[in-house]
Write a protein that holds these residues in place. Structure first.
Motif, PDB file in Angstrom:
ATOM      1  N   ASN A   1       0.816   7.139  -6.434  1.00 10.11           N
ATOM      2  CA  ASN A   1      -0.272   8.110  -6.537  1.00 10.11           C
ATOM      3  C   ASN A   1       0.264   9.528  -6.423  1.00 10.11           C
ATOM      4  N   LYS A   2       1.256   9.684  -5.573  1.00 12.27           N
ATOM      5  CA  LYS A   2       1.854  11.007  -5.363  1.00 12.27           C
ATOM      6  C   LYS A   2       3.074  11.183  -6.253  1.00 12.27           C
ATOM      7  N   ASN A   3       3.165  10.330  -7.252  1.00  8.82           N
ATOM      8  CA  ASN A   3       4.293  10.367  -8.175  1.00  8.82           C
ATOM      9  C   ASN A   3       4.638  11.785  -8.639  1.00  8.82           C
ATOM     10  N   PRO A   4       5.800  12.290  -8.234  1.00  7.00           N
ATOM     11  CA  PRO A   4       6.238  13.637  -8.625  1.00  7.00           C
ATOM     12  C   PRO A   4       6.721  13.726 -10.070  1.00  7.00           C
ATOM     13  N   ILE A  41       8.317   8.516 -14.830  1.00  5.51           N
ATOM     14  CA  ILE A  41       8.137   7.296 -14.043  1.00  5.51           C
ATOM     15  C   ILE A  41       6.945   6.516 -14.576  1.00  5.51           C
ATOM     16  N   PRO A  42       7.192   5.333 -15.118  1.00  6.49           N
ATOM     17  CA  PRO A  42       6.137   4.486 -15.687  1.00  6.49           C
ATOM     18  C   PRO A  42       5.283   3.790 -14.646  1.00  6.49           C
ATOM     19  N   CYS A  43       4.580   4.573 -13.851  1.00 11.17           N
ATOM     20  CA  CYS A  43       3.801   3.971 -12.776  1.00 11.17           C
ATOM     21  C   CYS A  43       2.615   3.158 -13.294  1.00 11.17           C
ATOM     22  N   HIS A  44       2.371   3.227 -14.589  1.00 12.80           N
ATOM     23  CA  HIS A  44       1.256   2.456 -15.151  1.00 12.80           C
ATOM     24  C   HIS A  44       1.664   1.007 -15.375  1.00 12.80           C
ATOM     25  N   TYR A 103      -5.442   3.822 -10.662  1.00 13.74           N
ATOM     26  CA  TYR A 103      -4.527   4.740 -11.329  1.00 13.74           C
ATOM     27  C   TYR A 103      -4.995   6.166 -11.083  1.00 13.74           C
ATOM     28  N   ALA A 104      -4.057   7.044 -10.763  1.00  9.97           N
ATOM     29  CA  ALA A 104      -4.398   8.427 -10.453  1.00  9.97           C
ATOM     30  C   ALA A 104      -5.164   9.119 -11.576  1.00  9.97           C
ATOM     31  N   ARG A 128       0.839  -1.210   0.000  1.00  7.12           N
ATOM     32  CA  ARG A 128       0.000   0.000   0.000  1.00  7.12           C
ATOM     33  C   ARG A 128       0.862   1.243   0.000  1.00  7.12           C
ATOM     34  N   ALA A 129       1.991   1.136   0.657  1.00  7.02           N
ATOM     35  CA  ALA A 129       2.888   2.288   0.706  1.00  7.02           C
ATOM     36  C   ALA A 129       3.343   2.576  -0.723  1.00  7.02           C
ATOM     37  N   ILE A 130       3.641   1.515  -1.468  1.00  9.67           N
ATOM     38  CA  ILE A 130       4.065   1.680  -2.853  1.00  9.67           C
ATOM     39  C   ILE A 130       2.973   2.382  -3.638  1.00  9.67           C
TER      40      ILE A 130
END
Length: 98
Positions: free
Chosen positions: A43-46, A51-54, A66-67, A36-38
């Motif tokens: 979600n708060k990805n600066p 950053i390929p958070c998808h 996804y945000a 969850r921390a990840i």
DNA sequence: ATCTGGGCGAGCA
DNA sequence: TTGCTCGCCCAGA
């Protein structure tokens, strides 16, 4: 380098066309149960662009949230070669393991 | 398939 | 500083 940056850097190791899971990522940076921390960090990805958070999905193969919207996440993954059906990836072997 | 408790860390009062 | 909430979750029942 704080935890967030370690997570981002790890995520950058995931090649295009592959994905990873929150769980894998968490363990990769030393967190036993910090999935969850990840998610929160993503979600708060600066750096939403670099950053390929998808490329981070749930351990059971589901896409997850996804945000910018789950549909957006799904589309991006599709364009990278990941086949998705009903919010879940079809090829489990596309999951990148650290 | 659904529900449940556990778990980690950043942000804010 | 302490305490509490929330978030793109997970494994077990």
């Amino acid at each position: 380098m704080n935890l967030e940056h370690r997570v981002y850097k790890k995520l950058l190791e995931v090649p295009k066309g592959k994905v990873t899971t929150y769980s894998e990522l968490a363990k990769a940076v030393g967190l036993k149960n910090g999935q969850r921390a990840i998610g929160r960090m993503m979600n708060k990805n600066p750096y939403p662009v670099i950053i390929p958070c998808h490329r981070v999905i749930l351990s059971d193969g589901k896409i997850g949230g996804y945000a910018w919207g789950e549909n957006v996440k799904t589309n991006m993954l599709s364009k990278e070669g990941i086949k998705i059906k009903n919010g879940k990836i079809l090829d489990a072997d596309k999951i990148y393991r650290f």
